[in-house]
Design a protein around this motif. Structure first.
Motif, PDB file in Angstrom:
ATOM      1  N   PRO A  19       6.414  99.488   4.166  1.00  0.00           N
ATOM      2  CA  PRO A  19       7.712  99.401   4.858  1.00  0.00           C
ATOM      3  C   PRO A  19       7.659  98.509   6.103  1.00  0.00           C
ATOM      4  O   PRO A  19       8.564  97.719   6.336  1.00  0.00           O
ATOM      5  N   GLN A  20       6.595  98.630   6.877  1.00  0.00           N
ATOM      6  CA  GLN A  20       6.466  97.798   8.074  1.00  0.00           C
ATOM      7  C   GLN A  20       6.273  96.327   7.701  1.00  0.00           C
ATOM      8  O   GLN A  20       6.815  95.436   8.352  1.00  0.00           O
ATOM      9  N   LEU A  21       5.505  96.074   6.635  1.00  0.00           N
ATOM     10  CA  LEU A  21       5.298  94.691   6.199  1.00  0.00           C
ATOM     11  C   LEU A  21       6.583  94.082   5.646  1.00  0.00           C
ATOM     12  O   LEU A  21       6.788  92.875   5.769  1.00  0.00           O
ATOM     13  N   LEU A  22       7.460  94.895   5.078  1.00  0.00           N
ATOM     14  CA  LEU A  22       8.782  94.414   4.678  1.00  0.00           C
ATOM     15  C   LEU A  22       9.528  93.911   5.908  1.00  0.00           C
ATOM     16  O   LEU A  22      10.127  92.835   5.891  1.00  0.00           O
ATOM     17  N   SER A  23       9.471  94.668   6.990  1.00  0.00           N
ATOM     18  CA  SER A  23      10.121  94.243   8.235  1.00  0.00           C
ATOM     19  C   SER A  23       9.506  92.961   8.778  1.00  0.00           C
ATOM     20  O   SER A  23      10.219  92.050   9.207  1.00  0.00           O
ATOM     21  N   GLY A  69      23.789  83.975   9.885  1.00  0.00           N
ATOM     22  CA  GLY A  69      23.230  84.888   8.885  1.00  0.00           C
ATOM     23  C   GLY A  69      21.748  85.126   9.111  1.00  0.00           C
ATOM     24  O   GLY A  69      21.264  86.252   9.016  1.00  0.00           O
ATOM     25  N   GLY A  70      21.022  84.052   9.423  1.00  0.00           N
ATOM     26  CA  GLY A  70      19.593  84.193   9.708  1.00  0.00           C
ATOM     27  C   GLY A  70      19.338  85.079  10.909  1.00  0.00           C
ATOM     28  O   GLY A  70      18.418  85.905  10.909  1.00  0.00           O
ATOM     29  N   ALA A  71      20.157  84.933  11.968  1.00  0.00           N
ATOM     30  CA  ALA A  71      20.001  85.775  13.159  1.00  0.00           C
ATOM     31  C   ALA A  71      20.274  87.242  12.833  1.00  0.00           C
ATOM     32  O   ALA A  71      19.573  88.144  13.313  1.00  0.00           O
ATOM     33  N   ALA A  72      21.288  87.486  12.005  1.00  0.00           N
ATOM     34  CA  ALA A  72      21.596  88.871  11.609  1.00  0.00           C
ATOM     35  C   ALA A  72      20.447  89.475  10.817  1.00  0.00           C
ATOM     36  O   ALA A  72      20.049  90.628  11.062  1.00  0.00           O
ATOM     37  N   VAL A  73      19.900  88.712   9.882  1.00  0.00           N
ATOM     38  CA  VAL A  73      18.770  89.214   9.099  1.00  0.00           C
ATOM     39  C   VAL A  73      17.550  89.390  10.001  1.00  0.00           C
ATOM     40  O   VAL A  73      16.796  90.358   9.869  1.00  0.00           O
ATOM     41  N   LEU A  74      17.358  88.487  10.941  1.00  0.00           N
ATOM     42  CA  LEU A  74      16.250  88.603  11.896  1.00  0.00           C
ATOM     43  C   LEU A  74      16.319  89.930  12.643  1.00  0.00           C
ATOM     44  O   LEU A  74      15.311  90.627  12.793  1.00  0.00           O
ATOM     45  N   LEU A  75      17.508  90.302  13.085  1.00  0.00           N
ATOM     46  CA  LEU A  75      17.691  91.572  13.795  1.00  0.00           C
ATOM     47  C   LEU A  75      17.749  92.764  12.844  1.00  0.00           C
ATOM     48  O   LEU A  75      17.633  93.899  13.280  1.00  0.00           O
ATOM     49  N   PHE A  78      23.124  94.576   8.848  1.00  0.00           N
ATOM     50  CA  PHE A  78      23.824  94.260   7.593  1.00  0.00           C
ATOM     51  C   PHE A  78      22.946  93.398   6.691  1.00  0.00           C
ATOM     52  O   PHE A  78      23.415  92.444   6.058  1.00  0.00           O
ATOM     53  N   THR A  79      21.684  93.743   6.630  1.00  0.00           N
ATOM     54  CA  THR A  79      20.694  92.926   5.929  1.00  0.00           C
ATOM     55  C   THR A  79      21.005  92.749   4.454  1.00  0.00           C
ATOM     56  O   THR A  79      20.906  91.629   3.937  1.00  0.00           O
ATOM     57  N   ARG A  80      21.379  93.804   3.776  1.00  0.00           N
ATOM     58  CA  ARG A  80      21.606  93.692   2.330  1.00  0.00           C
ATOM     59  C   ARG A  80      22.742  92.724   1.982  1.00  0.00           C
ATOM     60  O   ARG A  80      22.537  91.787   1.214  1.00  0.00           O
ATOM     61  N   PRO A  81      23.952  92.916   2.515  1.00  0.00           N
ATOM     62  CA  PRO A  81      25.027  91.998   2.123  1.00  0.00           C
ATOM     63  C   PRO A  81      24.816  90.567   2.631  1.00  0.00           C
ATOM     64  O   PRO A  81      25.095  89.595   1.910  1.00  0.00           O
ATOM     65  N   ILE A  82      24.305  90.407   3.832  1.00  0.00           N
ATOM     66  CA  ILE A  82      24.085  89.062   4.364  1.00  0.00           C
ATOM     67  C   ILE A  82      22.982  88.358   3.590  1.00  0.00           C
ATOM     68  O   ILE A  82      23.084  87.164   3.277  1.00  0.00           O
ATOM     69  N   TRP A 131      11.796  98.485  10.977  1.00  0.00           N
ATOM     70  CA  TRP A 131      11.964  97.799  12.263  1.00  0.00           C
ATOM     71  C   TRP A 131      13.209  96.932  12.210  1.00  0.00           C
ATOM     72  O   TRP A 131      13.141  95.710  12.101  1.00  0.00           O
ATOM     73  N   SER A 132      14.373  97.583  12.291  1.00  0.00           N
ATOM     74  CA  SER A 132      15.632  96.864  12.162  1.00  0.00           C
ATOM     75  C   SER A 132      16.754  97.667  12.811  1.00  0.00           C
ATOM     76  O   SER A 132      16.635  98.872  13.019  1.00  0.00           O
ATOM     77  N   LEU A 133      17.849  96.963  13.100  1.00  0.00           N
ATOM     78  CA  LEU A 133      19.021  97.664  13.610  1.00  0.00           C
ATOM     79  C   LEU A 133      19.662  98.513  12.516  1.00  0.00           C
ATOM     80  O   LEU A 133      20.252  99.549  12.809  1.00  0.00           O
ATOM     81  N   ASP A 134      19.536  98.088  11.274  1.00  0.00           N
ATOM     82  CA  ASP A 134      20.021  98.910  10.156  1.00  0.00           C
ATOM     83  C   ASP A 134      19.338 100.280  10.166  1.00  0.00           C
ATOM     84  O   ASP A 134      20.000 101.314  10.010  1.00  0.00           O
ATOM     85  N   ALA A 135      18.021 100.297  10.354  1.00  0.00           N
ATOM     86  CA  ALA A 135      17.269 101.562  10.362  1.00  0.00           C
ATOM     87  C   ALA A 135      17.680 102.418  11.563  1.00  0.00           C
ATOM     88  O   ALA A 135      17.806 103.639  11.450  1.00  0.00           O
ATOM     89  N   ARG A 136      17.890 101.785  12.702  1.00  0.00           N
ATOM     90  CA  ARG A 136      18.321 102.527  13.894  1.00  0.00           C
ATOM     91  C   ARG A 136      19.696 103.147  13.674  1.00  0.00           C
ATOM     92  O   ARG A 136      19.967 104.275  14.112  1.00  0.00           O
TER      93      ARG A 136
END
Length: 139
Positions: A19-23, A69-75, A78-82, A131-136
């Motif tokens: 999971p951490q390596l995915l992040s 979109g890259g900045a959103a995924v970086l943070l 909304f990782t899945r739809p973006i 390690w994401s805003l989605d998880a938070r």
């Protein structure tokens, strides 16, 4: 009696980091992707291809998607739809810009577009990791 294999314990411990390596993968891929948007929209860094492009063009739209979109995924927001949208952008980029130059990605310069396409498709399926805003947001 169960058979044990040498190194099996270390395999489990490495697998527990998935999971951490995915992040980490998401962060690195998105950080590199953002740079493509910076080049297209701001010409930064100077000398990188394609350089600044008109905002109201196909390349301008690509630059906006790559930067925002890259900045959103970086943070990790909304990782899945973006990521799904960015995967589609990279598929379109490959077929519009690279495929017409030849059948082989190594010759038509399309390897990176393909790699980004499938990396973002993976994030669309797997999510952002812990390690994401989605998880938070999920708590």
């Amino acid at each position: 009696m169960a058979t044990t294999y040498p190194g099996r314990e270390s395999t489990r411990s490495v697998a527990s980091l998935a999971p951490q390596l995915l992040s980490v993968l998401r962060i690195v891929v998105a950080l590199l992707f953002v740079t493509h948007g910076l080049v297209k929209l701001f010409g930064f860094p100077t000398g990188a291809q394609p350089g600044m492009v008109p905002l109201f063009s196909v390349f301008g739209l690509a630059g906006v998607l790559e930067l925002i979109g890259g900045a959103a995924v970086l943070l990790g927001v909304f990782t899945r739809p973006i990521s799904f949208i960015l995967s589609g952008e990279m598929a379109v980029a490959y077929f519009m810009a690279h495929a017409p130059q030849g059948a082989f990605p190594v010759l038509n310069g399309g390897e990176l577009a393909i790699l980004y396409c499938f990396a973002f498709l993976y994030f669309a399926a797997a999510g952002s990791g812990p390690w994401s805003l989605d998880a938070r947001r999920r708590g």
